[in-house]
Design a protein around this motif. Sequence first.
Motif, short mmCIF file in Angstrom:
data_model
loop_
_atom_site.label_atom_id
_atom_site.label_comp_id
_atom_site.label_asym_id
_atom_site.label_seq_id
_atom_site.Cartn_x
_atom_site.Cartn_y
_atom_site.Cartn_z
N TRP A 32 0.83 -1.20 0.00
CA TRP A 32 0.00 0.00 0.00
C TRP A 32 0.86 1.25 0.00
O TRP A 32 0.41 2.30 -0.43
CB TRP A 32 -0.92 0.00 1.21
N ALA A 33 2.06 1.12 0.52
CA ALA A 33 2.95 2.29 0.55
C ALA A 33 4.38 1.81 0.54
O ALA A 33 4.70 0.72 1.00
CB ALA A 33 2.69 3.14 1.79
N THR A 47 -6.10 -0.13 9.61
CA THR A 47 -7.15 0.32 8.69
C THR A 47 -7.29 -0.63 7.50
O THR A 47 -8.38 -0.80 6.97
CB THR A 47 -6.87 1.75 8.20
N GLY A 48 -6.19 -1.25 7.12
CA GLY A 48 -6.22 -2.22 6.04
C GLY A 48 -7.03 -3.46 6.40
O GLY A 48 -7.68 -4.06 5.54
N LEU A 68 -9.61 5.54 2.43
CA LEU A 68 -9.46 7.00 2.41
C LEU A 68 -8.86 7.51 3.71
O LEU A 68 -8.03 8.43 3.70
CB LEU A 68 -10.81 7.67 2.13
N LEU A 69 -9.24 6.91 4.83
CA LEU A 69 -8.67 7.28 6.12
C LEU A 69 -7.17 7.01 6.14
O LEU A 69 -6.38 7.85 6.59
CB LEU A 69 -9.37 6.52 7.26
N THR A 70 -6.77 5.87 5.63
CA THR A 70 -5.34 5.53 5.56
C THR A 70 -4.60 6.54 4.69
O THR A 70 -3.53 7.03 5.08
CB THR A 70 -5.15 4.12 4.97
N MET A 71 -5.16 6.85 3.53
CA MET A 71 -4.51 7.81 2.64
C MET A 71 -4.38 9.18 3.30
O MET A 71 -3.34 9.83 3.19
CB MET A 71 -5.27 7.92 1.32
N LEU A 72 -5.42 9.59 4.00
CA LEU A 72 -5.41 10.89 4.68
C LEU A 72 -4.36 10.91 5.80
O LEU A 72 -3.58 11.86 5.90
CB LEU A 72 -6.80 11.19 5.25
N GLY A 89 -1.22 -1.67 -4.56
CA GLY A 89 -2.27 -2.25 -3.73
C GLY A 89 -3.25 -1.20 -3.24
O GLY A 89 -4.47 -1.44 -3.20
N MET A 90 -2.75 -0.04 -2.87
CA MET A 90 -3.62 1.03 -2.38
C MET A 90 -4.56 1.50 -3.49
O MET A 90 -5.77 1.67 -3.26
CB MET A 90 -2.78 2.21 -1.89
N TYR A 91 -4.03 1.68 -4.68
CA TYR A 91 -4.87 2.14 -5.79
C TYR A 91 -5.89 1.09 -6.21
O TYR A 91 -7.04 1.41 -6.52
CB TYR A 91 -4.00 2.59 -6.97
N LEU A 92 -5.49 -0.18 -6.22
CA LEU A 92 -6.44 -1.25 -6.55
C LEU A 92 -7.53 -1.35 -5.49
O LEU A 92 -8.71 -1.56 -5.81
CB LEU A 92 -5.72 -2.59 -6.69
N ALA A 93 -7.15 -1.21 -4.23
CA ALA A 93 -8.14 -1.25 -3.15
C ALA A 93 -9.12 -0.10 -3.28
O ALA A 93 -10.34 -0.28 -3.11
CB ALA A 93 -7.43 -1.22 -1.79
N LEU A 94 -8.61 1.07 -3.58
CA LEU A 94 -9.47 2.25 -3.75
C LEU A 94 -10.45 2.04 -4.90
O LEU A 94 -11.66 2.26 -4.74
CB LEU A 94 -8.60 3.49 -3.99
N LEU A 95 -9.96 1.58 -6.04
CA LEU A 95 -10.84 1.35 -7.19
C LEU A 95 -11.87 0.25 -6.91
O LEU A 95 -13.04 0.38 -7.27
CB LEU A 95 -10.02 1.01 -8.43
N SER A 96 -11.44 -0.82 -6.26
CA SER A 96 -12.35 -1.92 -5.94
C SER A 96 -13.45 -1.47 -4.99
O SER A 96 -14.61 -1.84 -5.16
CB SER A 96 -11.59 -3.09 -5.31
N SER A 97 -13.09 -0.69 -3.99
CA SER A 97 -14.10 -0.25 -3.03
C SER A 97 -15.11 0.69 -3.68
O SER A 97 -16.31 0.60 -3.43
CB SER A 97 -13.44 0.40 -1.81
N ILE A 98 -14.63 1.58 -4.53
CA ILE A 98 -15.55 2.48 -5.25
C ILE A 98 -16.48 1.66 -6.14
O ILE A 98 -17.69 1.91 -6.20
CB ILE A 98 -14.77 3.53 -6.07
#
Length: 176
Positions: free
Chosen positions: A23-24, A42-43, A87-91, A107-116
């Motif tokens: 994720w980072a 958060t993950g 989003l909380l993790t990113m913030l 992983g972070m970007y895939l998680a974000l897209l999947s959740s949306i």
Amino acid sequence: MNKQRIIVLITAGVGVLSCLMPWAKVQVLFFSDSVSGLGVWTGWFAFLGFILAGIFAILGDDKTKSIEKDKTKFVTIGGAVALLFILLTMLIWSNSEGSQLMTFGLGMYLALLSSIALVAIPFVLKGNGDFEMPTKDSLSEDFNQMKDEIVEDVKDLKDEVEKKIDHKSDDKKTEE
């Protein structure tokens, strides 16, 4: 299996896998390290949101039909939980000390897209597999219906708890 169920399962599966990916990444001179979604608290909540969405996509008697209305709200809730914690993790990470040394991973970007996508799928992918952009009125109606169902579920749960409490107090009175 119904197209809607398959797409939700694939999306939730991508979300689960994204939690295992970096994720980072932090790199300072010759030192670099990365953290996966499951490496942060958060993950774990995002992971559970993806699992919840996947489970409710496969529940039901007839898998050839679309996800039942009472289960689509849980798919949406699972996606929303995942989205919230991503989003909380990113913030948090963006505002942390040393954030300029960190980059978000795939992983972070895939998680974000999947959740949306999990939040959107029940509204844009109809039961027969056709994509249909929702109107403002249909979204409002869907959200109000979902809200009413959740309120009704909470009331039913409250009634069950009250009955159990009354039953236990009746048992205590008979013992005395």
